[in-house]
Design a protein around this motif. Structure first.
Motif, PDB file in Angstrom:
ATOM      1  N   LYS A   1      -1.950   3.979   5.452  1.00  0.00           N
ATOM      2  CA  LYS A   1      -3.108   4.166   6.318  1.00  0.00           C
ATOM      3  C   LYS A   1      -3.784   2.818   6.551  1.00  0.00           C
ATOM      4  O   LYS A   1      -4.136   2.128   5.592  1.00  0.00           O
ATOM      5  CB  LYS A   1      -4.085   5.138   5.680  1.00  0.00           C
ATOM      6  N   PRO A   2      -3.996   2.438   7.808  1.00  0.00           N
ATOM      7  CA  PRO A   2      -4.593   1.121   8.077  1.00  0.00           C
ATOM      8  C   PRO A   2      -5.935   0.917   7.387  1.00  0.00           C
ATOM      9  O   PRO A   2      -6.227  -0.185   6.918  1.00  0.00           O
ATOM     10  CB  PRO A   2      -4.736   1.115   9.601  1.00  0.00           C
ATOM     11  N   ASP A   3      -6.748   1.943   7.309  1.00  0.00           N
ATOM     12  CA  ASP A   3      -8.080   1.777   6.724  1.00  0.00           C
ATOM     13  C   ASP A   3      -8.035   1.566   5.217  1.00  0.00           C
ATOM     14  O   ASP A   3      -9.002   1.078   4.621  1.00  0.00           O
ATOM     15  CB  ASP A   3      -8.954   2.994   7.037  1.00  0.00           C
ATOM     16  N   SER A   4      -6.930   1.935   4.576  1.00  0.00           N
ATOM     17  CA  SER A   4      -6.830   1.781   3.131  1.00  0.00           C
ATOM     18  C   SER A   4      -6.019   0.551   2.722  1.00  0.00           C
ATOM     19  O   SER A   4      -5.719   0.358   1.553  1.00  0.00           O
ATOM     20  CB  SER A   4      -6.178   3.032   2.513  1.00  0.00           C
TER      21      SER A   4
ATOM     22  N   GLY B   1       4.154   6.080   4.149  1.00  0.00           N
ATOM     23  CA  GLY B   1       3.121   5.880   5.137  1.00  0.00           C
ATOM     24  C   GLY B   1       1.961   5.075   4.570  1.00  0.00           C
ATOM     25  O   GLY B   1       1.528   5.302   3.452  1.00  0.00           O
TER      26      GLY B   1
ATOM     27  N   MET C   1       0.086   5.640  11.960  1.00  0.00           N
ATOM     28  CA  MET C   1       0.604   5.394  10.613  1.00  0.00           C
ATOM     29  C   MET C   1       1.631   4.263  10.639  1.00  0.00           C
ATOM     30  O   MET C   1       2.488   4.224  11.504  1.00  0.00           O
ATOM     31  CB  MET C   1       1.251   6.659  10.063  1.00  0.00           C
TER      32      MET C   1
END
Length: 436
Positions: free
Chosen positions: A10-13, A8, A1
């Motif tokens: 999220k890298p994918d979002s 926080g 994170m």
């Protein structure tokens, strides 16, 4: 994170957009651009380099500086110069950042004579930097002369060939200043050139350049056996220079070493425990010959079938005791650190198929290397020499954002940057330099 303002992420979002025109990839280029402005380099290049009516010859100053800035930031190819046009980086340069295609055309317009013009720029820049406080003045100047193989790939590189290492490449001559790592002189040669080819002319230009730049004290020249040349030695003696130059173990040298009495050998106290090292001296003709012999100890359970000494010898006109002379001669290895730095950036590749273009690239690479060195020498109070990669990481490769409020530009740099104090110190001290 990842944390952003306590929230926080999220890298994918995470959405990605290349749309901020105020950002700078390498805000620390303001240090080199300020140094360039203090030395008056753009005008110097414009007045010195004249490529005639060839394509891409207009405004050579901004083209050389575009290449030098990019190389100082780690560029190892012409295409890497595109980085200078990212965001607002160009605003910090003090000149227009030229496109890689234009820079390639510019380099291909060089001939041997034009490279010599560019070499005069390197010489004059050295004089201006030393006048600003980076030079030895009346102190001692120690110069290391060496050559190295710059490896290339492909069969279309004009002048490339297989040298003593068995690799295809070029074989440049290089002269560096001990302690600071500055490049004093450089010349690109064909790959099949012998290590000592052109050494006399190179050394003549080197000593003259150092004197013009302001080195008025004693000069010591160190080199390995590839530069053992009677004419080179005679020239250095004529110019009242000190020298220590390695010699190859030819028959006459081996005979002189064999005549040294066993009682004349003295132990070298600072040699590692991995072996035994002893020194002795004799003469070779009219020259003082100092000989070092080394015997490496057997490692762990391994044993040697034959125990023997390895001999290394060099001639010198110094009058100091042989332990001092030998210790300082071994420090000739410092030149390898400069070669490492050059190969870590521009000279990891020679970008053109034309020999003259690669010669010009080599000189500009040395100019960029010196700008890095002078940034540390003139900008920081701590005199510790640092490798080029460290200077780039600490002072040059800093992300930033440029804003303008009330007709005033502000450069915003990352909070809690580990080397914030060094950057501010360097910028303040370089801004205080007189303008050439």
């Amino acid at each position: 994170m990842m944390k952003a303002s306590g929230v926080g992420v999220k890298p994918d979002s995470l959405a990605v957009e290349f749309d901020d025109g105020r950002l700078l990839a390498d805000a620390g280029v303001v240090l080199t651009s300020t140094l360039v402005e203090r030395f008056g380099l753009e005008r110097l290049v414009d007045e010195t380099v004249d490529l005639g009516e060839r394509p891409g010859t207009a405004r050579p100053g901004r083209k050389v500086l575009s290449l030098a800035h990019a190389i100082a930031l780690g560029a190892d190819s012409i295409d890497d110069c595109e980085l200078l046009r990212a965001g607002r980086t160009e605003v910090l340069l003090g000149h227009r950042a030229m496109a890689p295609s234009t820079l390639g055309t510019f380099l291909r317009s060089f001939t041997f004579g034009h490279v010599r013009q560019l070499d005069r720029v390197l010489s004059e820049t050295l004089r201006r930097a030393w006048s600003a406080g980076a030079g030895p003045g009346e102190g001692r100047l120690v110069i290391d002369v060496d050559s190295f193989v710059g490896e290339v790939h492909g069969h279309d590189k004009q002048g490339a060939g297989f040298g003593y290492t068995g690799e295809r490449g070029y074989h440049p001559l290089l002269a560096t200043r001990s302690g600071s790592g500055e490049v004093l002189h450089a010349r690109l040669r064909k790959g099949q050139a012998g290590s000592g080819r052109g050494a006399l002319r190179f050394v003549q230009e080197l000593i003259a350049r150092a004197r013009r730049a302001g080195a008025s004290g004693e000069i010591l020249v160190r080199a390995d056996s590839a530069f053992w040349n009677k004419r080179v030695i005679a020239y250095l003696a004529e110019k009242s220079c000190r020298y220590s130059i390695g010699v190859s173990l030819q028959k006459v040298v081996a005979e002189r070493i064999a005549r040294i009495p066993e009682a004349a050998w003295q132990a070298v106290p600072d040699y590692p425990d991995t072996g035994t090292c002893e020194l002795a001296e004799t003469t070779l003709g009219d020259e003082r010959l100092i000989v070092r012999r080394v015997h490496l100890h057997a490692q762990e359970a391994q044993t040697e079938l034959f125990a023997y000494w390895r001999h290394f010898a060099f001639v010198t006109n110094r009058s100091d005791d042989m332990h001092t002379v030998d210790r300082e001669h071994r420090q000739h290895a410092e030149v390898e650190l400069v070669i490492r730095d050059l190969k870590d950036q521009a000279l990891s590749h020679f970008p053109s198929g034309r020999f003259a273009a690669n010669s010009a690239w080599t000189v500009i690479a040395c100019l960029a290397h010196n700008l890095q060195r002078w940034t540390g020498m003139l900008g920081l109070r701590d005199p510790t020499p640092r490798m080029a990669r460290t200077i780039r990481r600490w002072l040059l490769m800093i992300p930033g954002r440029l804003t303008r409020t009330a007709r005033r530009w502000t450069l915003h740099l990352p909070a809690r940057w580990p080397w914030q104090r060094q950057f501010i110190e360097a910028l303040t001290r370089i801004r205080a330099l007189p303008t050439a």
